[in-house]
Design a protein around this motif. Structure first.
Motif, mmCIF file in Angstrom:
data_model
loop_
_atom_site.group_PDB
_atom_site.id
_atom_site.type_symbol
_atom_site.label_atom_id
_atom_site.label_comp_id
_atom_site.label_asym_id
_atom_site.label_seq_id
_atom_site.Cartn_x
_atom_site.Cartn_y
_atom_site.Cartn_z
ATOM 1 N N ASP A 1 -81.377 -61.745 -5.410
ATOM 2 C CA ASP A 1 -82.767 -61.367 -5.133
ATOM 3 C C ASP A 1 -83.715 -61.543 -6.302
ATOM 4 N N GLU A 2 -83.225 -61.379 -7.516
ATOM 5 C CA GLU A 2 -84.115 -61.402 -8.674
ATOM 6 C C GLU A 2 -83.455 -62.134 -9.840
ATOM 7 N N TRP B 1 -89.264 -62.585 -8.641
ATOM 8 C CA TRP B 1 -88.700 -63.161 -7.424
ATOM 9 C C TRP B 1 -88.739 -64.678 -7.558
ATOM 10 N N TYR C 1 -90.178 -67.898 0.563
ATOM 11 C CA TYR C 1 -90.339 -66.512 0.125
ATOM 12 C C TYR C 1 -90.248 -65.563 1.319
ATOM 13 N N LYS D 1 -86.598 -65.395 2.514
ATOM 14 C CA LYS D 1 -85.705 -64.692 1.591
ATOM 15 C C LYS D 1 -86.019 -63.203 1.486
ATOM 16 N N TYR D 2 -87.309 -62.856 1.399
ATOM 17 C CA TYR D 2 -87.696 -61.482 1.111
ATOM 18 C C TYR D 2 -88.293 -60.738 2.303
ATOM 19 N N THR E 1 -94.050 -59.433 -0.170
ATOM 20 C CA THR E 1 -93.992 -60.888 -0.018
ATOM 21 C C THR E 1 -95.396 -61.460 0.102
#
Length: 121
Positions: free
Chosen positions: A16-17, A36, A93, A96-97, A103
């Motif tokens: 995630d990061e 991110w 993005y 994924k998030y 986001t």
């Protein structure tokens, strides 16, 4: 062409990061900062949620060199401004998030101009 290995890109895509840092004039690294990121078409990208005023972004854009860190890995990198895939990055993005205000903040008109492709050195 990306300088990342397929294994590195897969690992980066799963987490995630990452932590990013620019290099100072004297060659030392600035403080690593959590951001991110997304992998699109075999390349790693990051953006500054605070836009051009983000402190990590200012440090990175000054010399375009630094490092990223994830899990137990650290790689020297070059940061390259690259807006050629912004629409794909926005979609990545969100995928994924997820949908939501966090986001939205990374795909908005403040963050989009800070898109950087991150190339391993």
């Amino acid at each position: 062409m990306s300088s990342w290995t397929a294994e590195e890109l897969q690992a980066l895509d799963r987490i995630d990061e990452i932590r990013v840092a620019g290099r100072r004039q004297d060659g030392s690294l600035r403080t690593l900062t959590i951001v991110w990121h997304v992998v699109v078409d075999g390349s790693l990208y990051v953006r500054s949620v605070r836009g051009a005023e983000g402190s990590w972004y200012k440090g990175v854009i000054r010399h375009h060199e630094g490092a990223i860190s994830w899990d137990d890995n650290t790689r020297e990198v070059t940061y390259i401004p690259d807006a050629t895939a912004d629409d794909q990055l926005d979609a990545a993005y969100y995928k994924k998030y997820g949908d939501g205000p966090d986001t939205d903040a990374i795909v908005n008109p403040t963050a989009r101009p800070t898109t950087l492709r991150v190339e391993a050195r």
